[in-house]
Design an enzyme around this catalytic site. Structure first.
Site, mmCIF file in Angstrom:
data_model
loop_
_atom_site.group_PDB
_atom_site.id
_atom_site.type_symbol
_atom_site.label_atom_id
_atom_site.label_comp_id
_atom_site.label_asym_id
_atom_site.label_seq_id
_atom_site.Cartn_x
_atom_site.Cartn_y
_atom_site.Cartn_z
ATOM 1 N N ASP A 21 55.550 -1.192 24.824
ATOM 2 C CA ASP A 21 56.279 0.072 24.770
ATOM 3 C C ASP A 21 57.766 -0.231 24.583
ATOM 4 O O ASP A 21 58.388 -0.854 25.447
ATOM 5 C CB ASP A 21 56.033 0.822 26.092
ATOM 6 N N ASN A 23 60.121 2.278 23.790
ATOM 7 C CA ASN A 23 61.043 3.402 24.042
ATOM 8 C C ASN A 23 60.818 4.072 25.397
ATOM 9 O O ASN A 23 61.239 5.206 25.616
ATOM 10 C CB ASN A 23 60.972 4.437 22.910
ATOM 11 N N ASP A 25 58.196 5.344 27.113
ATOM 12 C CA ASP A 25 57.370 6.525 27.407
ATOM 13 C C ASP A 25 55.971 6.147 27.891
ATOM 14 O O ASP A 25 55.096 7.004 28.007
ATOM 15 C CB ASP A 25 57.286 7.461 26.187
ATOM 16 N N ASP A 29 54.277 1.020 21.051
ATOM 17 C CA ASP A 29 54.784 1.618 19.809
ATOM 18 C C ASP A 29 55.345 0.543 18.877
ATOM 19 O O ASP A 29 55.363 -0.646 19.216
ATOM 20 C CB ASP A 29 55.850 2.679 20.137
ATOM 21 N N ASP A 98 44.492 -0.555 8.827
ATOM 22 C CA ASP A 98 43.110 -0.147 9.027
ATOM 23 C C ASP A 98 42.859 1.057 8.135
ATOM 24 O O ASP A 98 43.643 2.015 8.148
ATOM 25 C CB ASP A 98 42.905 0.257 10.501
ATOM 26 N N ASP A 202 37.185 0.207 8.003
ATOM 27 C CA ASP A 202 36.369 0.590 9.154
ATOM 28 C C ASP A 202 34.965 1.033 8.728
ATOM 29 O O ASP A 202 34.828 1.849 7.806
ATOM 30 C CB ASP A 202 37.077 1.766 9.857
ATOM 31 N N GLU A 256 34.497 -3.941 7.867
ATOM 32 C CA GLU A 256 33.702 -3.991 9.090
ATOM 33 C C GLU A 256 32.300 -3.482 8.776
ATOM 34 O O GLU A 256 32.149 -2.440 8.129
ATOM 35 C CB GLU A 256 34.344 -3.109 10.170
ATOM 36 N N HIS A 328 39.332 -4.827 19.578
ATOM 37 C CA HIS A 328 39.478 -3.647 20.436
ATOM 38 C C HIS A 328 38.137 -2.996 20.790
ATOM 39 O O HIS A 328 38.107 -2.021 21.531
ATOM 40 C CB HIS A 328 40.364 -2.633 19.708
ATOM 41 N N ASP A 329 37.044 -3.509 20.239
ATOM 42 C CA ASP A 329 35.734 -2.896 20.473
ATOM 43 C C ASP A 329 34.843 -3.672 21.443
ATOM 44 O O ASP A 329 33.688 -3.291 21.644
ATOM 45 C CB ASP A 329 34.972 -2.779 19.142
#
Ligand code: NOJ
Length: 556
Positions: A21, A23, A25, A29, A98, A202, A256, A328-329
């Site tokens: 992160d 910024n 929040d 990002d 992606d 994807d 993929e 990420h899966d």
């Protein structure tokens, strides 16, 4: 255009929301990415693949896109992305986007238009069908989604159903409509003209559905998959994308492809006119589960080796492998195939086992510092549509409460989505405020800062490993022969290239193991070019491997 540079590169995958992160929040990002570009470069990778960072209502954390030609404001917007692209290129890092075109978000303009009426020009961008049965109350066929119950959602205003093979907020695009294919090409051009270097596509092998959308063989999830897993026009459409766009740029595409075997892979990636440069297969990610991560089973080394060997042998000289053990899966690999108590040893060994093979390495954020699975104490702390869908499925089987929580903690892909642990300060240095998703409580021990300080850390092993690949073409291009395929302890393979040989030996046990080398190798004559321990000693035919030791011997 010769794009074979992809064979010698290594890719770092960023799942932006949890990367850094910048910024304040609580959400990762592109400002955070800018801060960390030098770190990424320092690992020794050559490219970044961004999981989707486009505007999205986040029903599937970005894999539900509402605008393909923009970057979400919460990640910094398009201007910040252009800066990232520029700064990455300045450092010699390529950037891969992606491309998610099997489906859009239901909040995409095309879908909003398509919902307005049957005569709307966008109606045929999606699969709209009448219901079956007396009053049309039954969905058009028996397909089930992979993520959320039935694969059809009823829209009363139209008295029609739309198809979604993933979540209901992810309506499937009708790729049979030539206008949709033109849109896809236009999206590709948009990013390529901006300077991006390729796409990770994807579930790209799902984009063509069988004519008539017939009923499928009943399964607990994804009923109907046989009618789109490699649909009738998929090759034709991918060739169209390739010829009309991809071939005109110096870029590459990795697709993929769930449930594909090596024969399928070759259909897409081999020959004179390949549609994809590489395929992300799943075989080797099923050594501790049945078909999907959720149906956990004990880790089976032989199953893992068989999968690795099959892909190495079947693709050699014909196509190219995408090498990965995390993304990420999937849950974190040390927690799956390694040993959390031997985090450093097993994390480095797994890296060697995978990335000493032929192919392009893909490394997922946090993998390089040996991040582990998370342990949440309450289901309400989970965030992912898949976790909640599985909860419903397990409930029907009588598995609920703590029992399902244990399953989710072990098998959910959310394990890979906790914020990257940068240091031991509050929120692991990921953010200055409470992050959108809880930091793994082990961050005080496992973080980039600690890994940087320790010359023997997992991070520094990844650096060595990628350097060894760069300096030794045999690791990139050599052939592959497995030894001791029946062993439940050792993964051993040899590589051969231009008169050189290499022997990779990986131990999958927490005990010392006496390794007897294959007959054709004298261990005292090989130079150890990579090892996750100090002083690897060898006698000609035998050596003592320490827990989870990995060694690579080179014979010149
Ligand atoms: C595969 C992606 O990797 C996954 O994260 C996503 O949920 C599905 N495709 C649907 O887009």
């Amino acid at each position: 255009m010769d794009n074979s540079w992809y064979k010698e590169m290594a890719v770092y995958q960023i799942w932006c929301r949890s990367f850094k992160d910048g910024n304040g929040d609580g959400i990762g990002d592109l400002y955070g990415v800018l801060e960390k570009l030098d770190y990424i470069k320092s690992i020794g990778v050559d490219a970044i693949w961004f999981s989707p960072i486009y505007p999205s209502p986040l029903a599937d954390y970005g894999y539900d896109i509402s605008d393909y030609k923009d970057i979400a404001e919460e990640y910094g917007g398009l201007e910040t992305f252009k800066k990232v692209l520029d700064e990455a290129h300045k450092r010699g890092l390529k950037v891969i986007m992606d491309l998610v075109v099997n489906h859009t978000s239901d909040e995409h303009e095309w879908f909003k238009e398509s919902k307005k009426g049957k005569d709307n020009p966008y109606h045929d961008y999606y699969f709209w069908r009448k219901g079956r049965g007396k009053n049309g109350k039954k969905p058009p066929n028996n397909w089930l989604s992979t993520f959320e119950g039935g694969a059809w959602e009823y829209v009363p205003e139209l008295d029609e159903y739309y198809l979604h093979v993933f979540a209901k907020k992810q309506p499937d695009l009708n790729m049979d409509n030539p206008k949709v294919r033109e849109e896809v090409k236009s999206i590709m051009k948009f990013w390529l003209d901006m300077g991006v270097d390729g796409f990770r596509e994807d579930v790209i092998t799902f984009i063509s559905k069988k004519e008539g959308l017939p009923n499928g063989f009943p399964l607990p999830i994804a009923t109907g998959i046989e009618h789109y897993k490699k649909g009738p026009h998929v090759h034709e459409y991918l060739k169209e994308f390739r010829h009309d766009v991809i071939d005109k740029y110096d870029c590459f595409v990795v697709g993929e492809s769930p449930m594909s075997n090596t024969k399928d892979c070759l259909e897409f990636t081999a020959g004179d006119d390949p549609e994809l440069d590489m395929m992300i297969g799943f075989d080797h990610m099923q050594a501790d589960c049945f078909v999907t991560d959720t149906i956990a089973m004990p880790f089976n080394l032989r199953k893992l080796k068989k999968a690795f060997s099959r892909w190495q042998k079947d693709l050699y000289g014909k196509s190219w492998n995408a090498l990965y053990i995390e993304n990420h899966d999937h849950p974190r690999i040390i927690s799956r195939y390694g040993n959390e108590k031997f985090r450093r040893e097993s994390g480095t060994m797994l890296a060697a086992a995978c990335y000493m093979q032929s192919g392009t390495p893909f490394i997922y954020q946090g993998q390089e510092i040996g991040m582990l699975n998370n342990h949440l104490d309450d289901l309400s702390k989970f965030k992912d549509v898949v976790t909640f869908n599985n909860e419903k499925i397990f409930k029907k089987l009588g598995v609920k409460g703590q029992k399902y929580l244990d399953i989710a903690n072990k098998t959910s892909r959310e394990n890979a989505r906790t914020p990257v642990q940068w240091d031991s300060s509050e929120y692991a240095g990921f953010s200055t405020v409470e992050p959108w998703f809880g930091v793994n409580p082990n961050y005080k021990e496992i973080n980039v800062e600690n890994e940087e300080k320790n010359p023997d850390s997992i991070l520094n092993f990844y650096r060595k490993l990628l350097k060894v690949r760069k300096e030794n073409k045999i690791i990139i291009y050599g052939d592959y022969k497995e030894h001791f395929a029946d062993s439940d302890v050792i993964y051993c393979y040899e590589r051969n290239y231009e008169g050189k040989r290499a022997l990779v030996v990986c131990s999958f046990t927490d005990e010392t193991f006496t390794f007897h080398a294959p007959d054709t190798f004298d261990l005292t004559k090989g130079k150890v070019i990579l090892c996750n321990y100090e002083n690897p000693e060898s006698r000609p035919t035998v050596c003592a491997l320490r827990p989870y030791e990995a060694r690579v011997y080179l014979y010149e």
